[in-house]
Every structure is written in C-alpha cells, then in structure tokens.
Design a protein around this motif. Structure first.
Motif, short mmCIF file in Angstrom:
data_model
loop_
_atom_site.label_atom_id
_atom_site.label_comp_id
_atom_site.label_asym_id
_atom_site.label_seq_id
_atom_site.Cartn_x
_atom_site.Cartn_y
_atom_site.Cartn_z
N LEU A 1 -12.39 1.12 5.79
CA LEU A 1 -12.32 0.59 4.44
C LEU A 1 -11.26 -0.44 4.30
O LEU A 1 -10.21 -0.19 4.39
N VAL A 2 -11.59 -1.67 4.09
CA VAL A 2 -10.77 -2.92 4.35
C VAL A 2 -10.47 -3.56 3.14
O VAL A 2 -11.41 -3.86 2.53
N GLY A 3 -9.24 -3.64 2.60
CA GLY A 3 -8.75 -4.29 1.38
C GLY A 3 -8.68 -5.83 1.75
O GLY A 3 -9.57 -6.68 1.95
N GLY A 4 -7.51 -6.23 1.80
CA GLY A 4 -7.01 -7.73 2.01
C GLY A 4 -7.72 -8.23 3.08
O GLY A 4 -8.13 -9.58 2.76
N LYS B 1 -11.22 -5.36 -4.25
CA LYS B 1 -10.13 -4.78 -5.37
C LYS B 1 -10.41 -5.93 -6.57
O LYS B 1 -11.64 -6.34 -6.65
N GLU C 1 -6.95 7.16 3.30
CA GLU C 1 -6.33 6.09 3.15
C GLU C 1 -4.92 6.40 2.74
O GLU C 1 -4.74 6.79 1.50
N ASN D 1 -13.53 -3.90 0.51
CA ASN D 1 -12.93 -3.42 -0.84
C ASN D 1 -12.28 -4.68 -1.34
O ASN D 1 -11.00 -4.90 -1.15
N HIS E 1 -10.55 5.90 -5.33
CA HIS E 1 -9.42 5.03 -4.61
C HIS E 1 -8.09 5.35 -5.11
O HIS E 1 -7.71 5.57 -6.34
N GLY F 1 -6.30 1.31 5.11
CA GLY F 1 -4.72 0.99 5.22
C GLY F 1 -4.44 0.09 6.10
O GLY F 1 -4.04 0.03 7.19
N SER F 2 -4.25 -1.25 5.49
CA SER F 2 -3.97 -2.52 6.45
C SER F 2 -4.79 -2.58 7.80
O SER F 2 -4.08 -2.86 8.84
N VAL F 3 -5.86 -2.33 7.70
CA VAL F 3 -6.70 -2.39 8.86
C VAL F 3 -7.07 -4.19 9.03
O VAL F 3 -7.07 -4.60 8.10
N GLU G 1 -5.70 3.62 -5.80
CA GLU G 1 -5.18 2.87 -6.98
C GLU G 1 -5.76 3.30 -8.32
O GLU G 1 -5.04 3.16 -9.30
N ALA H 1 0.22 3.18 3.69
CA ALA H 1 -0.49 2.13 4.36
C ALA H 1 -1.09 1.08 3.54
O ALA H 1 -1.54 -0.02 4.37
N ILE H 2 -1.44 1.18 2.31
CA ILE H 2 -2.52 0.41 1.73
C ILE H 2 -1.68 -0.90 1.01
O ILE H 2 -0.70 -0.78 0.39
N GLY H 3 -2.20 -1.94 1.68
CA GLY H 3 -1.58 -3.36 1.23
C GLY H 3 -0.09 -3.67 1.64
O GLY H 3 0.68 -4.46 1.09
#
Ligand code: PGA
Length: 254
Positions: A237-240, A21, A176, A19, A105, A217-219, A107, A180-182
């Motif tokens: 589901l991977v953000g950063g 973002k 998520e 993701n 999501h 969440g911060s994976v 956010e 834990a997200i970001g």
C-alpha cells in the motif's frame, strides 16, 4: 468455504495499491492516470489499483475503465444511507465501480478517532456493499519501542477476525507501521516479515491463510523488491510514491 477474492486456495497474486490521500486535482490526476494506463501492461503479473479522494472517483473510473487497473476509495460510512452529513456509503462507491476501499488507515484512526470496532464495522459495511475492504493495522513508534507490536496488531485485528472466516476470506489486510508512514523510514524486510508472519498465523488459525497482507510505509521502487521477496508480504500500500506514475509502476514491476 469457496475461493475468495483474496485467493484463499491459490497462490497469492501480488497487489500494489496506491493511496493518494488528500492529494490531487483534475489536471494532475488526468496526467497521472494516463501514465499509469500507458505503463501498466509492462508490470507483469501484479495487480495494480489506486484509491483516490471521493470527488475524483468519477474521473478515475472514466480514465481507467477497460484497463488492467482497478480503483477504490479511502474510507466509507458504516451506514447504508440516511441522515449522516458528509458521509459516503459503500453503495455510492459501488456506483463508481470501486472494487476496493481502505478501512482503518492509521491517519483515520489517529486523526478521526476510528476505533478497532468501528474499523471492523466499516469492513463489514464494505463487504455488504460488494467492495473489498483493505483493513489497515500498525503500531506507533512508542508501541514499537515498548515491544508491544504483536499485542497492538492482535488487538486491532480482533474485531475484524470476529467477522468470521467467510468475511475475512474476502478482505485484504495492510500492515503499516505508523512510524514508517510518510517518514522515509521503512521497516526492514525482516522486521516486516516477522509481523506479517504473525498476522498469517492469526489468519491460519481462522482457516483463511490465503488472505493477502500488504506492507505499507515509505515503500519506493528502491526498497520494493526486497520487501516483496519476503514470503508473507503480498504487495504494498503506497502513499507518496503512488503520486508519480513511473515510480509507482516501478514498484509494481519490482
Ligand atoms: P507512504 O504512505 O507510502 O507515503 O509512507 C503509506 C500509506 O499511508 O498508506
């Protein structure tokens, strides 16, 4: 009911989805996507996908088509078309060969006032457009500390489950935890597994135990393997970490 895209009647194939973002630009995306394309064959039996901002879907499509990586968007309108300035329909996403679309999501729930019912309506709109919605749920830190995680997840899922087994059998869920997200703070594998098992019980009660439930969440590459070792965690589901090709592929390979 037949076999859904989520794999209702078979073993659940792992899915690792990025993701992005609101990150990216044409030059940076080109490098990231080229890196993913070049490395995806080494990740083994894991499905890999990316969800980009709307303006880059054409770029993502042109670079990833013909590869093992699928793509999608981060949101969609509940409406099929009309006077909804700024909105993007599921059919428009289909024009760019999107397979996936995130719905709800945290956010969007927190910053754009998306309600549980609206998220379910978006999931239904995605299915109607031939997309697979990835419905995100998760509790805030306050809710977790008050011991309300299960109650919050059940409330968020209720209107989604009300779409019925046929619809739910075709979706993907993502747990998520907002805390834990970001944040660099990941749920422990046991913490996540406990929530995933609860979600699996709700899915089983509906008759669709094979729906994939991702953790987010911060994976990172460093914690992915221990999360994926849990019986009810079907991917991430991977953000950063999805913004760096090598790190993202290491998560998929975990
Ligand atoms: P994160 O984001 O991996 O940067 O914590 C996950 C998400 O929001 O989907």
């Amino acid at each position: 009911m037949g076999v859904s895209e989520s794999g209702v009647s078979g073993p659940r194939r792992r899915l690792v989805m990025g993701n992005w973002k609101m990150h990216g630009n044409l030059a940076g995306n080109a490098a990231l996507l080229a890196g993913l394309r070049a490395g995806v064959d080494s990740v083994g039996n894991c499905e890999v996908a990316v969800c980009s901002p709307f303006p880059y879907l054409a770029q993502v499509q042109s670079i990833l088509q013909g590869s093992a990586i699928s793509w999608g968007a981060q949101d969609l309108s509940v409406h099929a078309q009309g006077a909804y300035t700024g909105e993007v329909s599921g059919a428009m996403l289909g024009d760019f060969a999107c397979r996936w679309v995130l719905a709800g999501h945290s956010e969007r729930r927190a910053l754009h006032g998306e309600t549980d019912q609206l998220v379910a309506d978006k999931a239904a709109a995605a299915l109607a457009a031939g997309l697979v919605p990835v419905v995100c749920v998760g509790e805030t830190l306050d809710e977790q500390e008050a011991g309300r995680t299960d109650e919050v997840i059940a409330r968020q899922l209720a209107p989604v489950l009300a779409l019925g087994a046929q619809a739910v059998g075709q979706i993907v869920l993502a747990y998520e935890p907002v805390w834990a997200i970001g944040t660099g703070r990941t749920a422990t594998p046991d913490q996540a597994q406990e929530v995933h098992a609860g979600i699996r019980a709700l899915l089983s009660a509906l008759g669709v135990p094979g729906v994939r439930v991702l953790y987010g969440g911060s994976v990172k590459a460093a914690n992915a393997a221990s999360l994926f070792a849990m019986p009810d965690i079907d991917g991430a589901l991977v953000g950063g970490a999805s913004l760096v090709a090598e790190e993202f592929l290491r998560i998929a390979a975990a």
